[in-house]
Design a protein around this motif. Structure first.
Motif, PDB file in Angstrom:
ATOM      1  N   TRP A 184      -0.067  -1.067  -0.112  1.00  0.00           N
ATOM      2  CA  TRP A 184      -0.084  -2.449   0.413  1.00  0.00           C
ATOM      3  C   TRP A 184       1.278  -2.727   1.039  1.00  0.00           C
ATOM      4  O   TRP A 184       2.307  -2.522   0.411  1.00  0.00           O
ATOM      5  N   GLN A 185       1.263  -3.214   2.259  1.00  0.00           N
ATOM      6  CA  GLN A 185       2.521  -3.514   2.949  1.00  0.00           C
ATOM      7  C   GLN A 185       3.100  -4.815   2.416  1.00  0.00           C
ATOM      8  O   GLN A 185       2.419  -5.845   2.392  1.00  0.00           O
ATOM      9  N   THR A 218      -5.806 -16.574   0.151  1.00  0.00           N
ATOM     10  CA  THR A 218      -5.280 -15.869  -1.016  1.00  0.00           C
ATOM     11  C   THR A 218      -3.871 -15.391  -0.726  1.00  0.00           C
ATOM     12  O   THR A 218      -3.604 -14.872   0.363  1.00  0.00           O
ATOM     13  N   ARG A 219      -2.973 -15.557  -1.690  1.00  0.00           N
ATOM     14  CA  ARG A 219      -1.621 -14.995  -1.590  1.00  0.00           C
ATOM     15  C   ARG A 219      -1.589 -13.662  -2.333  1.00  0.00           C
ATOM     16  O   ARG A 219      -2.196 -13.524  -3.396  1.00  0.00           O
ATOM     17  N   PHE A 220      -0.856 -12.696  -1.776  1.00  0.00           N
ATOM     18  CA  PHE A 220      -0.717 -11.381  -2.403  1.00  0.00           C
ATOM     19  C   PHE A 220       0.757 -11.030  -2.514  1.00  0.00           C
ATOM     20  O   PHE A 220       1.564 -11.357  -1.645  1.00  0.00           O
ATOM     21  N   ARG A 221       1.091 -10.327  -3.610  1.00  0.00           N
ATOM     22  CA  ARG A 221       2.462  -9.862  -3.802  1.00  0.00           C
ATOM     23  C   ARG A 221       2.433  -8.498  -4.487  1.00  0.00           C
ATOM     24  O   ARG A 221       1.716  -8.305  -5.474  1.00  0.00           O
ATOM     25  N   VAL A 222       3.189  -7.541  -3.924  1.00  0.00           N
ATOM     26  CA  VAL A 222       3.236  -6.202  -4.505  1.00  0.00           C
ATOM     27  C   VAL A 222       3.965  -6.246  -5.847  1.00  0.00           C
ATOM     28  O   VAL A 222       5.068  -6.777  -5.954  1.00  0.00           O
ATOM     29  N   GLN A 223       3.340  -5.655  -6.864  1.00  0.00           N
ATOM     30  CA  GLN A 223       3.940  -5.567  -8.195  1.00  0.00           C
ATOM     31  C   GLN A 223       4.490  -4.174  -8.473  1.00  0.00           C
ATOM     32  O   GLN A 223       5.579  -4.029  -9.022  1.00  0.00           O
ATOM     33  N   GLN A 224       3.709  -3.152  -8.110  1.00  0.00           N
ATOM     34  CA  GLN A 224       4.140  -1.775  -8.377  1.00  0.00           C
ATOM     35  C   GLN A 224       3.425  -0.833  -7.415  1.00  0.00           C
ATOM     36  O   GLN A 224       2.220  -0.937  -7.207  1.00  0.00           O
ATOM     37  N   GLN A 225       4.190   0.070  -6.842  1.00  0.00           N
ATOM     38  CA  GLN A 225       3.640   1.034  -5.892  1.00  0.00           C
ATOM     39  C   GLN A 225       3.417   2.378  -6.602  1.00  0.00           C
ATOM     40  O   GLN A 225       4.278   2.858  -7.349  1.00  0.00           O
ATOM     41  N   PHE A 226       2.245   2.974  -6.378  1.00  0.00           N
ATOM     42  CA  PHE A 226       1.939   4.302  -6.908  1.00  0.00           C
ATOM     43  C   PHE A 226       1.694   5.244  -5.735  1.00  0.00           C
ATOM     44  O   PHE A 226       1.734   4.836  -4.572  1.00  0.00           O
ATOM     45  N   ALA A 227       1.398   6.505  -6.036  1.00  0.00           N
ATOM     46  CA  ALA A 227       1.255   7.513  -4.986  1.00  0.00           C
ATOM     47  C   ALA A 227       0.166   7.142  -3.981  1.00  0.00           C
ATOM     48  O   ALA A 227       0.380   7.218  -2.763  1.00  0.00           O
ATOM     49  N   LEU A 231      -0.465  -1.793  -7.272  1.00  0.00           N
ATOM     50  CA  LEU A 231      -0.792  -2.912  -8.161  1.00  0.00           C
ATOM     51  C   LEU A 231      -0.264  -4.177  -7.494  1.00  0.00           C
ATOM     52  O   LEU A 231       0.932  -4.287  -7.218  1.00  0.00           O
ATOM     53  N   VAL A 232      -1.174  -5.116  -7.193  1.00  0.00           N
ATOM     54  CA  VAL A 232      -0.774  -6.359  -6.539  1.00  0.00           C
ATOM     55  C   VAL A 232      -1.108  -7.543  -7.430  1.00  0.00           C
ATOM     56  O   VAL A 232      -2.008  -7.480  -8.269  1.00  0.00           O
TER      57      VAL A 232
END
Length: 315
Positions: A184-185, A218-227, A231-232
């Protein structure tokens, strides 16, 4: 309410606390154990009267209304659904916050919030069965059956009205965690795409982005990036059916193990690490208490299936 009491016509004067409630919802609460189809049938046939007149199911009650409730055969008690007895009784352990006016519960995945579509018991019916003395338990909002997490239940009509007002005014804050396909950008923080709901002949609801649909944000925010996934945190501003799931798909990032809107290849990879449910969890709920006005914030921990899946994801 005993079987004997239901063998006679009852006349109920509506108190101010019930003003504004639809007559069908009022009857469903009064006639616990009666199939919903039968409740609507006695309304259509004119057996239910308000101030001696026929009424429609969507009639909104007024303080002082006199409601005639005809004799209806009711189950002897409000029994727990035997098929899911353990799950129903476990709901008491899922309560995250409770006071005299409301409670917040961490809904398990796979449990519908209410009966219907072939389900006799959902979350609200189960809570009413567990607490037969609590006469006014009502859902304040809904969660999809596959979604877990915070759900708000009112205990009084006055609390329900106040909390519904917060939903209308968009002052209640609901935050979800979702595991989505791909990276997710970070700059994609807001999705506004109208949603159109279709109900199939089977009763299944399918939603898609369509210019003819209702405005949805809807608002989105990156929580954790995986390979291969992200997780947003998703915060719906509007409250449309399947909103987060369809907006994530619209952004090119379907949610893991979504049976309606998911990606089969991605889902197969998620199943290999042991994830067998939709990764969508209402992890935080904030609202103003209807009596004190204080802000209440409740957090719901991830269940074992979701937390274990995150630990197994390659970074």
């Amino acid at each position: 309410m005993s079987e004997n009491q239901q063998s006679q016509v009852r006349r109920v004067t509506i108190e101010a606390d019930y003003a504004g409630q639809r007559i069908d919802n009022f009857l469903l609460a009064q006639l616990k154990g009666v199939p919903k189809s039968l409740v609507y049938r006695i309304v259509r046939k004119g057996e239910v009267r308000v101030n001696k007149k026929r009424c429609k199911p969507d009639y909104k009650l007024q303080a002082g209304d006199l409601v005639r409730i005809p004799p209806v055969r009711v189950a002897e008690s409000n029994p727990l659904p035997s098929a899911n007895l353990d799950q129903v009784q476990a709901l008491n352990q899922q309560i995250l916050y409770e006071d005299d006016l409301l409670l917040v519960l961490n809904k398990p995945a796979g449990l519908a919030v209410h009966g219907g579509s072939g389900l006799q018991f959902g979350l609200i019916e189960s809570l009413r069965a567990l607490r037969p003395d609590a006469k006014h338990l009502e859902l304040v909002h809904r969660l999809d059956r596959e979604t877990s997490g915070c759900i708000l239940i009112s205990k009084r009509r006055s609390a329900l009205r106040a909390l519904h007002e917060q939903l209308r005014e968009k002052t209640m804050d609901k935050q979800y965690l979702a595991l989505v396909r791909g990276h997710w950008q970070a700059h994609v923080k807001f999705i506004a795409a109208p949603l159109l709901k279709n109900t199939l002949k089977s009763g299944e609801r399918v939603v898609r982005v369509d210019a003819a649909g209702k405005p949805s944000e809807t608002r989105f925010r990156v929580q954790q990036q995986f390979a291969n996934c992200t997780l947003v945190e998703a915060s719906p501003i509007t409250g449309r059916t399947h909103q987060i799931r369809v907006h994530a798909l619209h952004a090119g990032h379907p949610i893991a193990c979504d049976p309606k809107y998911g990606d089969q290849v991605f889902d197969a990879a998620m199943q290999e690490i042991g994830l067998n449910r939709l990764f969508l969890h209402a992890h935080r709920l904030s609202f103003k208490h209807p009596q004190s006005g204080k802000t209440i914030t409740v957090d719901a921990p991830l269940d074992k299936a979701l937390s274990q899946a995150l630990k197994r994801l390659p970074a």
